[in-house]
Design a protein around this motif. Structure first.
Motif, PDB file in Angstrom:
ATOM      1  N   UNK A 152      55.315  35.475  40.499  1.00 38.95           N
ATOM      2  CA  UNK A 152      53.806  36.041  40.162  1.00 38.95           C
ATOM      3  C   UNK A 152      53.648  34.702  39.458  1.00 38.95           C
ATOM      4  N   UNK A 153      54.233  33.578  38.807  1.00 40.37           N
ATOM      5  CA  UNK A 153      53.651  32.656  37.727  1.00 40.37           C
ATOM      6  C   UNK A 153      53.021  31.471  38.935  1.00 40.37           C
ATOM      7  N   UNK A 154      53.626  31.543  39.730  1.00 40.71           N
ATOM      8  CA  UNK A 154      53.201  30.778  41.614  1.00 40.71           C
ATOM      9  C   UNK A 154      51.849  31.233  40.972  1.00 40.71           C
ATOM     10  N   UNK A 155      51.522  32.531  41.816  1.00 36.66           N
ATOM     11  CA  UNK A 155      50.419  33.394  43.032  1.00 36.66           C
ATOM     12  C   UNK A 155      48.976  33.297  41.112  1.00 36.66           C
ATOM     13  N   UNK A 156      49.414  33.667  40.086  1.00 39.14           N
ATOM     14  CA  UNK A 156      49.066  33.713  38.983  1.00 39.14           C
ATOM     15  C   UNK A 156      47.487  32.290  38.782  1.00 39.14           C
ATOM     16  N   UNK A 157      48.596  31.256  38.690  1.00 38.35           N
ATOM     17  CA  UNK A 157      48.725  30.075  38.566  1.00 38.35           C
ATOM     18  C   UNK A 157      47.661  29.593  39.614  1.00 38.35           C
ATOM     19  N   UNK A 158      47.687  29.290  40.628  1.00 37.98           N
ATOM     20  CA  UNK A 158      47.105  29.248  41.802  1.00 37.98           C
ATOM     21  C   UNK A 158      45.478  30.524  42.042  1.00 37.98           C
ATOM     22  N   UNK A 159      45.616  31.835  41.374  1.00 34.56           N
ATOM     23  CA  UNK A 159      45.055  32.284  41.458  1.00 34.56           C
ATOM     24  C   UNK A 159      44.007  32.457  41.054  1.00 34.56           C
ATOM     25  N   UNK A 160      44.008  31.800  39.291  1.00 32.54           N
ATOM     26  CA  UNK A 160      42.787  31.410  38.285  1.00 32.54           C
ATOM     27  C   UNK A 160      42.543  30.249  38.465  1.00 32.54           C
ATOM     28  N   UNK A 161      43.064  28.910  38.994  1.00 31.60           N
ATOM     29  CA  UNK A 161      42.184  28.249  39.794  1.00 31.60           C
ATOM     30  C   UNK A 161      40.882  28.610  41.016  1.00 31.60           C
ATOM     31  N   UNK A 162      41.395  29.253  41.872  1.00 29.61           N
ATOM     32  CA  UNK A 162      40.461  29.952  43.020  1.00 29.61           C
ATOM     33  C   UNK A 162      40.194  30.748  42.398  1.00 29.61           C
ATOM     34  N   UNK A 163      40.307  31.359  41.577  1.00 29.44           N
ATOM     35  CA  UNK A 163      38.401  32.469  40.954  1.00 29.44           C
ATOM     36  C   UNK A 163      38.120  32.054  40.199  1.00 29.44           C
ATOM     37  N   UNK A 164      37.907  30.521  39.699  1.00 29.94           N
ATOM     38  CA  UNK A 164      37.257  30.228  38.705  1.00 29.94           C
ATOM     39  C   UNK A 164      36.406  28.805  39.817  1.00 29.94           C
ATOM     40  N   UNK A 165      37.004  28.465  41.132  1.00 26.74           N
ATOM     41  CA  UNK A 165      35.982  28.008  41.588  1.00 26.74           C
ATOM     42  C   UNK A 165      34.646  28.521  42.634  1.00 26.74           C
ATOM     43  N   UNK A 166      35.784  30.050  43.128  1.00 30.19           N
ATOM     44  CA  UNK A 166      34.489  30.649  43.846  1.00 30.19           C
ATOM     45  C   UNK A 166      34.056  31.497  43.351  1.00 30.19           C
ATOM     46  N   UNK A 167      33.779  31.919  41.631  1.00 30.32           N
ATOM     47  CA  UNK A 167      33.709  32.618  41.026  1.00 30.32           C
ATOM     48  C   UNK A 167      33.716  34.023  41.169  1.00 30.32           C
ATOM     49  N   UNK A 168      34.459  34.530  41.535  1.00 34.70           N
ATOM     50  CA  UNK A 168      35.160  35.920  41.644  1.00 34.70           C
ATOM     51  C   UNK A 168      36.464  36.476  40.765  1.00 34.70           C
TER      52      UNK A 168
END
Length: 901
Positions: A152-168
């Protein structure tokens, strides 16, 4: 970093700073002596780096990495100071070797900090729960908590960066999708098992590593990906895979400045093979063509079946001259020796090859394929040759052109092969032996004390037949994998005597689920007893090895491995032997066809044997832990097969759409040909019906000469359109009742070349255009427009010359009276060898003998066969009156040129 938004850059830089500080903090404690923990760090780091470097491919775009298996294991095995180094070892190798545009630093910035933070968080949880060395349920619980925290920690940290980059939304990014989380959770559970094996006895890891290698091989490069990329008839790649590789190679060639070539080849007269020998023979020829292509091409070249009898070849890094020689080798390999599609049937088949070069002939996939296709069509005007999109000089032929061996018109498809004399013996012998094996199992089972275990195995065997991964589905068969082998091999290692009974229950459920009872009692009994026979022999081998091999901690593993091989080999070997006897086919190719399932079946069987061994050592709870590898395998296989079936469904839909568009194009072209033929007739009412009669006579001559349906369709259309060029002749000349002057006759003579030029603009009518342009050529070279002679004239043109002249002689014209049929036949015979091809004149005599004079004098057109699916066929149901052509005051007899077969 230009690909990231400012907010994304800030996020990953902040993670990097926190990870650096945290790594220094956890590493500032007491020094760790050189113990087994450093050995564990080295082994886990090496395995994680290899796993990260070579991910499991699941379809064209998705992939899964087993890296987290070893990282989760590290959080349970290693102390906190060694966790950041483990993460660095796992990701550094891939980061250094994979030199992508993002650069090494950016890849480290994105991947390493979230992994370090996730590992440290999981490590703190392990320490807070008392460590992973606790036994029993407590140790398992610690491992599950640590794996969950890490994932969960690894996927959430990566997911936040991707969500910010792609604005989703955060929940719409890939790391937090349900499929990704399911896969990562299963890999984390597998990491818990790896840690448990290491803590119990490091030697047990020797069993885990082969399992992970087999999973990678199975899902990455084995049958699932191959089935989605392979044409089932030829064994070559399919069009979808070829287009993917071509797009990648074009991109690579553009970046590196390398040459690239595409070959497009079509089998000549292949429809004749299907029509005269049957589609099974045609499939055999296609299969052999695929084999010859594979043997002829170089390592790195890619061959694929594009559709029907068309093939494409990709030649990376190949310049113009080398491409010419490769194309000539391919052409020669197909045409140099005959094919034997069935016993007693020998035929020859040739190929027309077109080639296009990157970047000379195009810089995109569509352009290259189009230019290669156009070049192939030009090659088909001659047959059995190579044509270049750029008009490059041809290379010398490796062998002389070969002609298609023409079978008698009455030749029929080869009869189905008869079963061999021992076919029934194999079936009923297997049934009897399997029944005896089942009886042996039932006779021993009363001595079993653990009946709940036996009942549980029987229920699991029945349920496993419903846990099926459907690999692919075609018109002829469905390919799927069942997890029944796991239960069978688990039963064999726990209760060896129960293996035949467990197998029989699984087989019975399989027969009932697929309703195989409709296939006959002998087949049903064979399918029920064959697996039980194989299981009985495998059980006997297992017991013998345990009895005679010196007892050690590895003796049971060895015995189980041998038993798996016995079960798989006997089960599939007997099936292949039965099919070979029933269908009168060689045994070895059948075994090779069935080998696609070998990796999966052996892996499933080995997993089942391992589960049985763990049940004996650790009891039910211990064995339950090792169900996780099965869940991992089921997940990866399910995802890969789903993507494969989606790809195949997309390809089928695209094929249907293309076929629909092609049929619409055919219909439109047929209508246009009808309209043009009517316009030609309407231009000169004095010779109305000439085009129809020429087409009718040409068809009759072509049938006598053994032309294929496709060639007859070309010929019929050419007969209708042979006077198309007359639209360019002025009215005063066309309708002049007196003799034409030399200058006027020169204008008339241009109509053949004009008609060819007009029709050549329509790609599907290239062959028709050649016939139209040749219908005033003479066999001795004295005709026009090109003064071609003999076999240089298309065969359709030679036939049209006789048909056109014959109708002109028989018809009344303003400037001449029609002659009797006998006079016309005598004139044709007199001009054989000069004006006309003697073979066509001989065919004319046979037509007269078979159909009688009324065929040439009747005003009702004979039936012209309708050649379905051919764009060139135009069936005109009612012919009109004869129409001729004037050349001065007398008819000059001309002939067309032949296409080498």
């Amino acid at each position: 970093m230009t690909r990231f938004t400012p907010a994304t850059r800030v996020w990953f830089v902040a993670l990097a700073l926190v990870a650096t500080v945290l790594s220094g903090y956890v590493g500032s404690g007491k020094a760790i002596p050189l113990t087994t923990e450093w050995l564990a760090l080295s082994l886990l780091g090496f395995c994680a780096a290899i796993a990260h470097r070579y991910p499991i491919k699941s379809g064209a775009e998705a992939s899964y990495r087993l890296t987290n298996v070893f990282l989760v294991a590290g959080t349970l095995i290693l102390p906190l100071p060694l966790l950041p180094p483990l993460a660095f070892l796992a990701l550094a190798l891939d980061t250094v070797l994979e030199k992508r545009r993002l650069g090494i630093l950016l890849r480290l910035l994105v991947n390493l900090p979230p992994t370090i933070l996730a590992m440290v968080a999981a490590g703190w949880c392990v320490a807070a729960l008392g460590g992973a060395r606790t036994t029993g349920f407590g140790g398992v619980l610690v491992g599950l908590v640590a794996g969950s925290v890490f994932t969960l920690t690894q996927n959430i940290l990566l997911g936040v960066g991707m969500a910010s980059n792609f604005r989703v939304s955060l929940w719409r990014v890939a790391p937090l999708s349900r499929t990704t989380l399911q896969g990562e959770a299963l890999f984390a559970l597998l990491g818990v098992i790896v840690a448990g094996l290491w803590l119990a006895d490091p030697a047990w890891l020797l069993l885990v590593l082969p399992f992970l290698v087999l999973v990678h091989r199975l899902t990455g490069t084995a049958h699932l990906a191959k089935l989605a990329q392979t044409d089932e008839k030829t064994g070559l790649h399919n069009a979808r895979y070829f287009e993917q590789v071509l797009a990648q190679e074009i991109d690579r060639a553009g970046r590196l400045g390398l040459p690239l070539a595409v070959l497009f080849l079509d089998l000549d007269y292949f429809k004749q093979v299907n029509d005269r020998y049957g589609h099974d023979a045609g499939d055999s020829v296609l299969q052999e063509v695929g084999t010859r292509l594979t043997a002829t091409l170089r390592t790195g070249d890619v061959a694929a079946r594009f559709g029907g009898e068309e093939f494409v070849v990709l030649l990376p890094g190949t310049d113009a001259l080398e491409t010419s020689y490769v194309a000539e080798r391919v052409r020669a390999a197909i045409g140099e020796r005959p094919f034997t599609p069935a016993p007693g049937v020998t035929l020859k088949c040739t190929a027309s090859v077109g080639m296009a070069l990157y970047p000379t002939d195009g810089t995109s996939m569509a352009e290259l394929l189009k230019r290669a296709d156009e070049a192939m069509y030009r090659a088909k005007r001659v047959r059995n040759t190579v044509a270049h999109a750029g008009g490059l000089p041809s290379v010398p032929r490796l062998v002389a052109p070969v002609a298609v061996e023409r079978a008698p018109a009455a030749a029929a498809a080869a009869p189905p092969p008869k079963a061999r004399w021992y076919a029934s013996l194999i079936v009923w012998g297997t049934i009897l032996a399997g029944a005896l094996a089942l009886a042996w199992s039932l006779s021993i089972l009363p001595q079993v004390d653990d009946w709940p275990l036996l009942i549980g195995l029987l229920l699991l065997a029945a349920g496993a037949e419903f846990v099926v991964v459907q690999v692919a589905e075609t018109e002829r068969q469905k390919l799927s994998l069942s997890f029944g082998a796991v239960v069978v091999m688990a039963a064999l290692t726990i209760l060896p005597a129960s293996a035949p009974l467990v197998t029989a229950v699984a087989a019975a459920v399989h027969v009932a689920r697929l309703r195989q009872w409709r296939r006959g009692i002998d087949r049903v009994l064979f399918n029920l007893t064959n697996p039980g026979l194989a299981a009985a022999i495998a059980a006997l081998a297992y017991l013998a090895l345990l009895t005679y091999v010196p007892q050690s901690e590895w003796s049971q593993v060895l015995a189980a491995t041998v038993a798996v091989g016995f079960y798989y080999g006997l089960n599939n070997g007997i099936i292949a032997l039965n099919i070979a006897a029933q269908a009168n086919r060689p045994l070895l190719p059948l075994l090779q066809e069935m080998a696609w399932a070998a990796p999966a079946t052996l892996l499933l069987g080995a997993t089942g044997a391992f589960l049985g061994a763990e049940y004996a050592l650790l009891g039910p709870f211990g064995a339950l832990m090792f169900v996780v590898p099965l869940l991992v395998l089921r997940f990866t296989l399910g995802v890969a097969s789903r993507k494969s079936r989606q790809a195949l469904a997309t390809l089928a839909a695209a094929k249907a759409e293309v076929e629909g568009a092609h049929a619409e194009k055919e219909h439109t072209l047929r209508q246009l040909i009808d309209v043009v033929a009517a316009i030609i007739d309407a231009r000169d009412q004095a010779v109305a019906g000439h085009s129809d009669r020429v087409a009718r006579y040409a068809i009759a001559l072509g049938e006598e000469m053994g032309l294929t349906p496709r060639e007859l369709a070309y010929l019929h259309t050419a007969g209708l359109l042979h006077d198309l060029g007359k639209i360019a002749i002025p009215e005063a000349i066309l309708h002049k009742p007196a003799k034409l002057t030399t200058e006027e006759f020169a204008v008339v003579k241009e109509h053949a070349a004009t008609g060819e030029r007009i029709l050549s603009e329509v790609q599907p009518l290239l062959e028709v255009a050649r016939m139209v342009g040749d219908h005033h050529e003479r066999f001795d070279g004295g005709g026009y427009p090109n003064a071609e002679a003999g076999m240089a004239i298309t065969r359709g043109g030679r036939i049209l010359a006789v048909a056109d002249t014959l109708d002109s002689i028989l018809s009344d014209r303003p400037y001449s009276k029609g002659k009797p049929l006998a006079w016309a036949i005598d004139e044709a015979e007199r001009c054989a060898g000069t004006h006309f091809d003697p073979e066509v004149v001989a065919a004319l005599q046979r037509v007269l003998a078979k159909r009688g004079p009324q065929f040439f004098t009747s005003t009702t057109e004979s039936t012209i066969p309708k050649f379905e699916g051919n764009v060139y066929n135009v069936v005109r149901p009612t012919p009109v009156e004869n129409q001729g052509e004037r050349q001065g005051t007398t008819k000059t007899l001309q002939t067309p040129s032949a296409v080498p077969s």
